[in-house]
Motif scaffolding. Structure first.
Motif, PDB file in Angstrom:
ATOM      1  N   VAL A   4       0.851  -1.190   0.000  1.00 38.14           N
ATOM      2  CA  VAL A   4       0.000   0.000   0.000  1.00 38.14           C
ATOM      3  C   VAL A   4       0.886   1.239   0.000  1.00 38.14           C
ATOM      4  CG1 VAL A   4      -1.734   1.293   1.297  1.00 38.14           C
ATOM      5  CG2 VAL A   4      -1.833  -1.202   1.237  1.00 38.14           C
ATOM      6  N   PRO A   5       0.705   2.144  -0.965  1.00 39.36           N
ATOM      7  CA  PRO A   5       1.603   3.284  -1.079  1.00 39.36           C
ATOM      8  C   PRO A   5       1.334   4.346  -0.021  1.00 39.36           C
ATOM      9  CG  PRO A   5      -0.156   3.448  -2.702  1.00 39.36           C
ATOM     10  CD  PRO A   5      -0.328   2.123  -2.002  1.00 39.36           C
ATOM     11  N   THR A   6       2.351   5.098   0.278  1.00 36.28           N
ATOM     12  CA  THR A   6       2.208   6.242   1.170  1.00 36.28           C
ATOM     13  C   THR A   6       1.654   7.415   0.381  1.00 36.28           C
ATOM     14  OG1 THR A   6       4.107   5.507   2.457  1.00 36.28           O
ATOM     15  CG2 THR A   6       3.432   7.804   2.708  1.00 36.28           C
ATOM     16  N   ALA A   7       0.663   8.080   0.933  1.00 33.35           N
ATOM     17  CA  ALA A   7       0.059   9.214   0.240  1.00 33.35           C
ATOM     18  C   ALA A   7       1.107  10.298   0.006  1.00 33.35           C
ATOM     19  CB  ALA A   7      -1.105   9.765   1.054  1.00 33.35           C
ATOM     20  N   THR A 146     -13.916  12.038  -9.641  1.00 32.64           N
ATOM     21  CA  THR A 146     -14.176  12.698  -8.359  1.00 32.64           C
ATOM     22  C   THR A 146     -13.559  11.930  -7.199  1.00 32.64           C
ATOM     23  OG1 THR A 146     -16.192  13.830  -9.084  1.00 32.64           O
ATOM     24  CG2 THR A 146     -15.991  13.383  -6.734  1.00 32.64           C
ATOM     25  N   ALA A 147     -13.879  10.655  -7.081  1.00 31.89           N
ATOM     26  CA  ALA A 147     -13.317   9.841  -5.997  1.00 31.89           C
ATOM     27  C   ALA A 147     -12.124   9.025  -6.454  1.00 31.89           C
ATOM     28  CB  ALA A 147     -14.384   8.920  -5.422  1.00 31.89           C
ATOM     29  N   GLY A 148     -11.883   8.974  -7.751  1.00 32.96           N
ATOM     30  CA  GLY A 148     -10.772   8.179  -8.272  1.00 32.96           C
ATOM     31  C   GLY A 148     -11.002   6.695  -8.113  1.00 32.96           C
ATOM     32  N   LYS A 149     -12.284   6.250  -8.204  1.00 32.56           N
ATOM     33  CA  LYS A 149     -12.558   4.847  -7.901  1.00 32.56           C
ATOM     34  C   LYS A 149     -13.201   4.079  -9.046  1.00 32.56           C
ATOM     35  CE  LYS A 149     -17.066   5.093  -5.599  1.00 32.56           C
ATOM     36  NZ  LYS A 149     -17.601   3.878  -6.253  1.00 32.56           N
ATOM     37  N   HIS A 172      -5.960  -5.951  -7.132  1.00 30.09           N
ATOM     38  CA  HIS A 172      -5.280  -5.455  -5.927  1.00 30.09           C
ATOM     39  C   HIS A 172      -5.185  -3.934  -5.957  1.00 30.09           C
ATOM     40  CE1 HIS A 172      -2.042  -4.733  -3.002  1.00 30.09           C
ATOM     41  NE2 HIS A 172      -1.405  -4.111  -3.972  1.00 30.09           N
ATOM     42  N   ASP A 173      -4.730  -3.382  -7.087  1.00 31.40           N
ATOM     43  CA  ASP A 173      -4.630  -1.926  -7.197  1.00 31.40           C
ATOM     44  C   ASP A 173      -6.008  -1.286  -7.078  1.00 31.40           C
ATOM     45  OD1 ASP A 173      -3.169   0.647  -8.120  1.00 31.40           O
ATOM     46  OD2 ASP A 173      -4.842   0.455  -9.528  1.00 31.40           O
ATOM     47  N   TYR A 174      -6.984  -1.872  -7.728  1.00 29.93           N
ATOM     48  CA  TYR A 174      -8.357  -1.352  -7.731  1.00 29.93           C
ATOM     49  C   TYR A 174      -8.902  -1.246  -6.309  1.00 29.93           C
ATOM     50  CZ  TYR A 174     -13.425  -1.478  -8.673  1.00 29.93           C
ATOM     51  OH  TYR A 174     -14.773  -1.218  -8.710  1.00 29.93           O
ATOM     52  N   LEU A 175      -8.696  -2.276  -5.511  1.00 30.93           N
ATOM     53  CA  LEU A 175      -9.259  -2.321  -4.168  1.00 30.93           C
ATOM     54  C   LEU A 175      -8.523  -1.437  -3.162  1.00 30.93           C
ATOM     55  CD1 LEU A 175     -10.120  -6.129  -3.892  1.00 30.93           C
ATOM     56  CD2 LEU A 175     -11.711  -4.216  -4.251  1.00 30.93           C
ATOM     57  N   LEU A 176      -7.345  -0.933  -3.527  1.00 35.00           N
ATOM     58  CA  LEU A 176      -6.638  -0.013  -2.633  1.00 35.00           C
ATOM     59  C   LEU A 176      -7.467   1.233  -2.334  1.00 35.00           C
ATOM     60  CD1 LEU A 176      -2.942  -0.069  -3.940  1.00 35.00           C
ATOM     61  CD2 LEU A 176      -3.832  -1.055  -1.817  1.00 35.00           C
ATOM     62  N   THR A 177      -8.384   1.569  -3.231  1.00 34.84           N
ATOM     63  CA  THR A 177      -9.247   2.729  -3.006  1.00 34.84           C
ATOM     64  C   THR A 177      -9.968   2.634  -1.667  1.00 34.84           C
ATOM     65  OG1 THR A 177      -9.603   3.393  -5.303  1.00 34.84           O
ATOM     66  CG2 THR A 177     -11.432   3.768  -3.795  1.00 34.84           C
ATOM     67  N   ASN A 178     -10.384   1.439  -1.269  1.00 33.80           N
ATOM     68  CA  ASN A 178     -11.115   1.295  -0.006  1.00 33.80           C
ATOM     69  C   ASN A 178     -10.254   1.618   1.201  1.00 33.80           C
ATOM     70  OD1 ASN A 178     -13.471   0.545  -1.323  1.00 33.80           O
ATOM     71  ND2 ASN A 178     -13.025  -1.646  -1.193  1.00 33.80           N
ATOM     72  N   GLN A 179      -8.940   1.561   1.053  1.00 36.16           N
ATOM     73  CA  GLN A 179      -8.030   1.923   2.139  1.00 36.16           C
ATOM     74  C   GLN A 179      -7.619   3.392   2.075  1.00 36.16           C
ATOM     75  OE1 GLN A 179      -4.709  -0.894   2.648  1.00 36.16           O
ATOM     76  NE2 GLN A 179      -5.771  -2.286   1.246  1.00 36.16           N
ATOM     77  N   LEU A 180      -7.586   3.938   0.879  1.00 32.70           N
ATOM     78  CA  LEU A 180      -6.984   5.254   0.692  1.00 32.70           C
ATOM     79  C   LEU A 180      -7.981   6.401   0.591  1.00 32.70           C
ATOM     80  CD1 LEU A 180      -4.225   4.271  -1.907  1.00 32.70           C
ATOM     81  CD2 LEU A 180      -3.962   4.605   0.556  1.00 32.70           C
ATOM     82  N   TYR A 181      -9.133   6.155  -0.017  1.00 31.59           N
ATOM     83  CA  TYR A 181     -10.055   7.261  -0.285  1.00 31.59           C
ATOM     84  C   TYR A 181     -10.759   7.728   0.989  1.00 31.59           C
ATOM     85  CZ  TYR A 181     -14.034   9.946  -2.001  1.00 31.59           C
ATOM     86  OH  TYR A 181     -14.963  10.935  -2.209  1.00 31.59           O
ATOM     87  N   TRP A 200     -19.876   4.508  -2.664  1.00 32.91           N
ATOM     88  CA  TRP A 200     -18.622   5.206  -2.409  1.00 32.91           C
ATOM     89  C   TRP A 200     -17.508   4.293  -1.944  1.00 32.91           C
ATOM     90  CZ3 TRP A 200     -17.774   9.843  -4.361  1.00 32.91           C
ATOM     91  CH2 TRP A 200     -18.896  10.551  -4.814  1.00 32.91           C
ATOM     92  N   GLN A 201     -17.656   3.008  -2.227  1.00 33.10           N
ATOM     93  CA  GLN A 201     -16.557   2.062  -2.081  1.00 33.10           C
ATOM     94  C   GLN A 201     -16.435   1.287  -3.392  1.00 33.10           C
ATOM     95  OE1 GLN A 201     -17.368  -0.325   1.426  1.00 33.10           O
ATOM     96  NE2 GLN A 201     -16.344   1.155   2.760  1.00 33.10           N
ATOM     97  N   VAL A 202     -15.445   0.433  -3.476  1.00 32.12           N
ATOM     98  CA  VAL A 202     -15.334  -0.436  -4.640  1.00 32.12           C
ATOM     99  C   VAL A 202     -15.436  -1.887  -4.189  1.00 32.12           C
ATOM    100  CG1 VAL A 202     -14.023   1.150  -6.105  1.00 32.12           C
ATOM    101  CG2 VAL A 202     -12.794  -0.364  -4.532  1.00 32.12           C
ATOM    102  N   GLN A 203     -15.959  -2.722  -5.067  1.00 26.88           N
ATOM    103  CA  GLN A 203     -16.078  -4.144  -4.803  1.00 26.88           C
ATOM    104  C   GLN A 203     -15.538  -4.910  -6.003  1.00 26.88           C
ATOM    105  OE1 GLN A 203     -19.977  -5.465  -3.560  1.00 26.88           O
ATOM    106  NE2 GLN A 203     -20.371  -3.611  -2.369  1.00 26.88           N
ATOM    107  N   PRO A 204     -14.952  -6.085  -5.769  1.00 32.42           N
ATOM    108  CA  PRO A 204     -14.460  -6.874  -6.901  1.00 32.42           C
ATOM    109  C   PRO A 204     -15.531  -7.115  -7.957  1.00 32.42           C
ATOM    110  CG  PRO A 204     -13.700  -7.817  -4.831  1.00 32.42           C
ATOM    111  CD  PRO A 204     -14.679  -6.737  -4.469  1.00 32.42           C
TER     112      PRO A 204
END
Length: 246
Positions: A4-7, A146-149, A172-181, A200-204
């Protein structure tokens, strides 16, 4: 996969480098060339200097017209390119609410899946322009909605697919939104909590709907890229040459 990247930016919660992911051939996506994000209207002066330090010269904006008017931005040295995809899922939801219908969680998930099918079938020209812009501009770029998701999430999936990254890594990259947004009630509007949680979340399942549509209706990713998206085999090869490490 990468951790998971650092903002990097304080005013954009879902900003990250798409570099570092491995392809099926063992190459890696170059770091520092393509970034994905939520909207850029909240960037601090320090954030803007950080973008300039990264060499970003273009922002590819998938937001609709009303979204752009609500949260405009102007970043020195960064040219905004409009790649407009209107947020149809919000319009569909508003239509249901106007009829007094509150969709269930399952119905809301299916609405999101249909949105991703529309990305594939109705917005292919816009996503084709997105990939061609990356080809035409060798300098670092950031793309966002807007949300980048969702619109951004599919764009990232499409780009990583074109580069040869596997679908497990793409997810994996797609679901990082749930941790970062970081959700912003001012942008989300009002709605029933169970509905808003889905929106306002993403799901597989959302991304799977896009991939299933590509596979069943377009003959797979390669044919989709060469067909509806409009990239020639030579252009896909050039994109890989530009964005993969030697």
């Amino acid at each position: 996969m990468t951790p998971v990247p650092t903002a990097l930016l304080q005013g954009a919660s879902n900003f990250r480098d798409l570099g570092g992911y491995a392809t099926a051939s063992g190459q890696r996506v170059r770091r520092g060339h393509v970034f994905r994000s939520d909207h850029l209207a909240g960037l601090t002066p320090q954030d803007q200097r950080q973008l300039q330090a990264l060499g970003v010269q273009h922002s590819l904006d998938f937001r609709g017209e009303a979204e752009c008017q609500a949260t405009p931005y102007d970043i020195a040295g960064v040219q905004r390119v409009a790649l407009t995809i209107e947020p149809t899922v919000i319009a569909r939801m508003q239509a249901l609410v106007a009829q007094g219908i509150v969709p269930t969680t399952e119905e809301t998930v299916e609405l999101m899946r249909e949105t991703y099918r529309d990305f594939v079938n109705r917005n292919a020209d816009t996503y084709g322009r997105f990939l061609k812009h990356l080809l035409e501009q060798p300098t670092p770029q950031v793309f966002h909605c807007t949300a980048g998701k969702d619109r951004t999430g599919f764009a990232a999936a499409l780009l990583l697919s074109a580069l040869g990254v596997g679908r497990d890594t793409i997810e994996h990259d797609y679901l990082l939104t749930n941790q970062l947004y970081r959700r912003d009630p001012r942008l989300e509007g009002k709605g029933h909590p169970h509905v808003m949680k889905v929106l306002w979340q993403v799901q597989p399942e959302f991304l799977h709907a896009a991939f299933e549509t590509i596979d069943t209706q377009h003959g797979g990713m390669r044919d989709y890229l060469h067909g509806a998206i409009g990239l020639s085999p030579q252009e896909v090869a050039e994109l890989q040459r530009m964005l993969l490490e030697d």
